[in-house]
Design a protein around this motif. Structure first.
Motif, PDB file in Angstrom:
ATOM      1  N   LEU A  61       0.890  -1.038  -0.079  1.00 64.23           N
ATOM      2  CA  LEU A  61      -0.212   0.229   0.056  1.00 64.23           C
ATOM      3  C   LEU A  61       0.926   1.277  -0.062  1.00 64.23           C
TER       4      LEU A  61
ATOM      5  N   ASN B 160      -4.610   4.073   5.076  1.00 62.52           N
ATOM      6  CA  ASN B 160      -3.839   2.699   5.137  1.00 62.52           C
ATOM      7  C   ASN B 160      -4.363   1.662   6.336  1.00 62.52           C
TER       8      ASN B 160
ATOM      9  N   ASN C 189      -7.704  -0.004   4.555  1.00 64.47           N
ATOM     10  CA  ASN C 189      -7.143  -0.610   3.403  1.00 64.47           C
ATOM     11  C   ASN C 189      -6.296  -1.896   4.006  1.00 64.47           C
ATOM     12  N   LYS C 190      -5.765  -1.816   4.905  1.00 65.42           N
ATOM     13  CA  LYS C 190      -4.821  -2.832   5.569  1.00 65.42           C
ATOM     14  C   LYS C 190      -6.177  -3.942   6.282  1.00 65.42           C
TER      15      LYS C 190
ATOM     16  N   GLU D 299      -6.363  -7.667   5.412  1.00 59.94           N
ATOM     17  CA  GLU D 299      -6.253  -8.711   6.559  1.00 59.94           C
ATOM     18  C   GLU D 299      -7.655  -9.583   6.581  1.00 59.94           C
TER      19      GLU D 299
ATOM     20  N   GLN E 153       1.510 -11.021   3.446  1.00 61.75           N
ATOM     21  CA  GLN E 153       2.486  -9.906   4.272  1.00 61.75           C
ATOM     22  C   GLN E 153       1.656  -8.836   3.290  1.00 61.75           C
ATOM     23  N   ILE E 154       1.498  -7.483   4.315  1.00 58.03           N
ATOM     24  CA  ILE E 154       1.030  -6.409   3.777  1.00 58.03           C
ATOM     25  C   ILE E 154       2.167  -5.498   4.151  1.00 58.03           C
ATOM     26  N   ARG E 155       2.614  -4.723   3.088  1.00 61.75           N
ATOM     27  CA  ARG E 155       3.631  -3.395   3.442  1.00 61.75           C
ATOM     28  C   ARG E 155       2.917  -2.306   3.244  1.00 61.75           C
ATOM     29  N   VAL E 156       3.322  -1.382   3.834  1.00 61.48           N
ATOM     30  CA  VAL E 156       2.767   0.004   3.844  1.00 61.48           C
ATOM     31  C   VAL E 156       4.128   1.148   3.821  1.00 61.48           C
TER      32      VAL E 156
END
Length: 133
Positions: free
Chosen positions: A10, A18, A21-22, A26, A33-36
């Motif tokens: 993101l 964020n 959206n995260k 989830e 994995q989610i990276r911001v």
């Protein structure tokens, strides 16, 4: 949904966006994995080091310092291996129809969506770009 990506990135300077959206990602359980990245430069730095390399990027247009357009200019200059097979979606609050038209002229941009990301939007992106059927 049974689609499982390795990583989603993101890129947005807005913390509440964020967070939402995260949370959507989830709840969908669609990625390991989610990276911001809160700036275009932070995202470029991540992509150059990219472990893991994202399968999907959601990019905001309106950010300070380096907006989404400038990010895209620099993204185009990355080594091909750093951006191979990444699906990039513009995710923005922009109501300017010219922004959507502009994204259609950029080959690296796969789509244009309004934020915040909804479960329906996410499902559509996953089905369109990652469905094996």
């Amino acid at each position: 949904m049974s689609i499982q990506l390795n990583c989603i990135l993101l890129i947005d300077d807005d913390e509440p966006t964020n967070f939402l959206n995260k949370l959507t990602l989830e709840q969908a359980g669609c990625t390991r994995q989610i990276r911001v990245a809160q700036s275009g430069q932070e995202a470029l730095d991540y992509l150059l080091a990219a472990i893991p390399r994202p399968d999907l990027i959601f990019l905001d247009i309106n950010m300070p310092a380096m907006d989404g357009w400038e990010f895209l200019e620099r993204y185009r200059g990355l080594p091909p291996a750093r951006k191979a097979d990444i699906v990039l979606i513009m995710l923005t609050t922009s109501l300017n129809p010219d922004d959507e038209l502009k994204t259609r002229a950029i080959p690296e941009v796969a789509g244009f969506e309004n934020k915040p990301l909804s479960q329906e939007q996410l499902d559509n992106v996953l089905k369109k770009y990652f469905s094996r059927s």
